[in-house]
Motif scaffolding. Structure first.
Motif, PDB file in Angstrom:
ATOM      1  N   CYS A 294       0.874  -1.181  -0.042  1.00 57.10           N
ATOM      2  CA  CYS A 294       0.137  -0.029   0.196  1.00 57.10           C
ATOM      3  C   CYS A 294       0.945   1.185   0.140  1.00 57.10           C
ATOM      4  O   CYS A 294       2.026   1.274   0.683  1.00 57.10           O
ATOM      5  CB  CYS A 294      -0.920   0.002   1.216  1.00 57.10           C
TER       6      CYS A 294
ATOM      7  N   GLU B 255      -3.309  -1.731  -1.278  1.00 59.23           N
ATOM      8  CA  GLU B 255      -3.871  -0.848  -2.059  1.00 59.23           C
ATOM      9  C   GLU B 255      -4.142  -1.538  -3.487  1.00 59.23           C
ATOM     10  O   GLU B 255      -3.079  -1.657  -4.147  1.00 59.23           O
ATOM     11  CB  GLU B 255      -3.158   0.451  -2.224  1.00 59.23           C
TER      12      GLU B 255
ATOM     13  N   THR C 190     -10.682   1.215  -2.692  1.00 56.72           N
ATOM     14  CA  THR C 190      -9.433   1.859  -3.035  1.00 56.72           C
ATOM     15  C   THR C 190      -9.163   3.143  -2.010  1.00 56.72           C
ATOM     16  O   THR C 190     -10.192   3.666  -1.601  1.00 56.72           O
ATOM     17  CB  THR C 190      -9.128   2.372  -4.462  1.00 56.72           C
ATOM     18  N   ASN C 191      -7.895   3.670  -1.845  1.00 61.13           N
ATOM     19  CA  ASN C 191      -7.892   4.861  -1.165  1.00 61.13           C
ATOM     20  C   ASN C 191      -8.083   6.006  -1.889  1.00 61.13           C
ATOM     21  O   ASN C 191      -7.856   7.108  -1.537  1.00 61.13           O
ATOM     22  CB  ASN C 191      -6.506   4.796  -0.384  1.00 61.13           C
TER      23      ASN C 191
ATOM     24  N   ASN D 298      -3.599   8.890   7.415  1.00 56.55           N
ATOM     25  CA  ASN D 298      -3.034   8.011   6.371  1.00 56.55           C
ATOM     26  C   ASN D 298      -1.575   7.969   6.406  1.00 56.55           C
ATOM     27  O   ASN D 298      -0.882   7.007   5.901  1.00 56.55           O
ATOM     28  CB  ASN D 298      -3.495   8.608   5.097  1.00 56.55           C
TER      29      ASN D 298
ATOM     30  N   TYR E 279      -4.193  -5.457   6.088  1.00 57.77           N
ATOM     31  CA  TYR E 279      -3.533  -5.199   4.984  1.00 57.77           C
ATOM     32  C   TYR E 279      -3.539  -6.414   4.051  1.00 57.77           C
ATOM     33  O   TYR E 279      -3.320  -6.428   2.879  1.00 57.77           O
ATOM     34  CB  TYR E 279      -2.146  -4.503   5.190  1.00 57.77           C
TER      35      TYR E 279
END
Ligand code: SAM
Length: 349
Positions: free
Chosen positions: A32, A84, A115-116, A151, A345
């Motif tokens: 990510c 991600e 998704t981010n 973040n 994750y």
């Protein structure tokens, strides 16, 4: 424990709590570009962190084969996640392969992605063209300082908002936005996010901060319960509950009384919904998890890289599903917080 129904067909197996296999979540990478404090804190996931070597990550062909077998077993929805997912090279190629699959009733799958948002300006068009139907974007605040504190990489809000705009321009609708709410960190963003979502027409879903994995040092005190979030919104913008659209829907949905759209609450801590959980999760390295809070997965990569037929793979997956009895969130206590668990994750939520 209830007995298994004697006539359960191989296709569409039920688990021990009579839950069908409806959704598959596929993590396409453990990597990510964010370091969210509640998921991949940068102190633990620094430059030296050993992510999976490429040869241990499932290829697109392997993912498609496993997904196809899940669909043959009755799965109707696939969500692509990560890590991600947009950092996985050539992702639209995989989307095109999955979009070609058909459910048992012949209809296309419900194919979606979480998704981010950081890569959407570049990828929204190719993903849409490849057959992706929907996107959910994670965004925890509209305030740069608060968002950066969550973040972990100083990623600007404006770039995520622009990614959402790119998704809309590419034709995705409706767009959902996930906001994890953590006590003391982004509580003050609840109302600004709700107002922004109403104005822009995205469907906002508040997620209670969960005790997934162990790296985030979760404490119950960090959770802002869904009821409290509802009360805060209702005080300014009156809302009323909506029924669920289908069995296994994760969000409790509420609509604004003035007709300006809806919000969702994912209350997996304060109002667990294990009884309706129809989700299987496939990690980037090919392990099948039957619960977000599982300690171990079942190794499907070994099966697909061996000489097993699709029928063998189908039998292996059905066998795992039939004995599934997970309901972690309903059993959660202070004591369960210490049990071993896969990290978020790795399986993508
Ligand atoms: N990178 C993608 C993203 O940001 O959406 C997909 C993977 S991310 C693990 C999926 C979702 O899980 C995100 O919305 C994220 O905010 C949420 N999430 C991660 N850790 C969480 C936790 N401890 N509690 C609640 N939600 C969490």
């Amino acid at each position: 424990m209830r007995p298994l129904p004697i006539d359960t067909p191989l296709a569409a197996p039920l688990d021990r709590l009579q839950r069908p296999l409806h959704d598959l979540r596929v993590s396409v990478t453990d990597r990510c570009n964010f370091r969210c404090t509640y998921c991949m804190p940068k102190e633990l996931f620094g430059p030296d962190f050993a992510f999976l070597p490429r040869d241990q990550v499932l290829s697109f062909e392997e993912i498609e084969r496993i997904a196809r077998v899940f669909v043959e077993l009755g799965a109707e929805k696939i969500r692509i996640t990560g890590g991600e997912p947009l950092v996985r090279r050539d992702l639209p190629v995989l989307i095109e392969m999955l979009a070609a699959l058909r459910r048992l009733d012949g209809e296309p799958l419900d194919l979606t992605l979480t998704t981010n948002g950081s890569g959407l300006r570049r990828l929204a068009d190719p993903l849409r063209a490849a057959g992706l139907q929907r996107v959910t974007v994670s965004l925890d605040s509209l305030d740069d300082a608060t968002f950066a504190a969550m973040n972990g990489v100083d990623f600007p809000v404006a770039k995520v908002v622009d990614g959402i705009a790119a998704a809309r321009e590419a034709g995705f609708a409706p767009i959902k936005v996930n906001m994890v709410v953590r006590r003391g960190l982004n509580e003050s963003s609840i109302l600004p996010m709700a107002r922004w979502a109403r104005d822009t027409g995205v469907i906002l879903r508040f997620i209670e901060y969960m005790d997934v994995g162990h790296t985030n040092g979760w404490r119950l005190d960090d959770v802002v319960p869904a009821d409290e979030i509802v009360a805060r919104i209702d005080a300014e913008m009156p809302i009323e509950p909506l029924g669920s659209q289908y069995r296994g829907e994760v969000a409790n949905r509420w609509r604004y009384r003035d007709g300006a759209g809806e919000v969702g609450l994912i209350a997996s801590v304060s109002q667990p919904f294990c009884g309706d959980c129809t989700r299987a999760r496939l990690s980037a390295e090919g392990k099948l998890y039957t619960c977000l809070f599982s300690a171990d997965g079942h190794d499907l990569r070994a099966i697909v890289r061996g000489d097993a037929t699709d029928a063998d793979l189908q039998e292996a997956i059905a066998r795992v599903w039939r004995v599934r009895s997970d309901r972690y969130s309903e059993l959660r206590t202070a004591a369960t917080a210490d049990l071993p668990r896969v990290e978020m994750y790795a399986i993508g939520g």
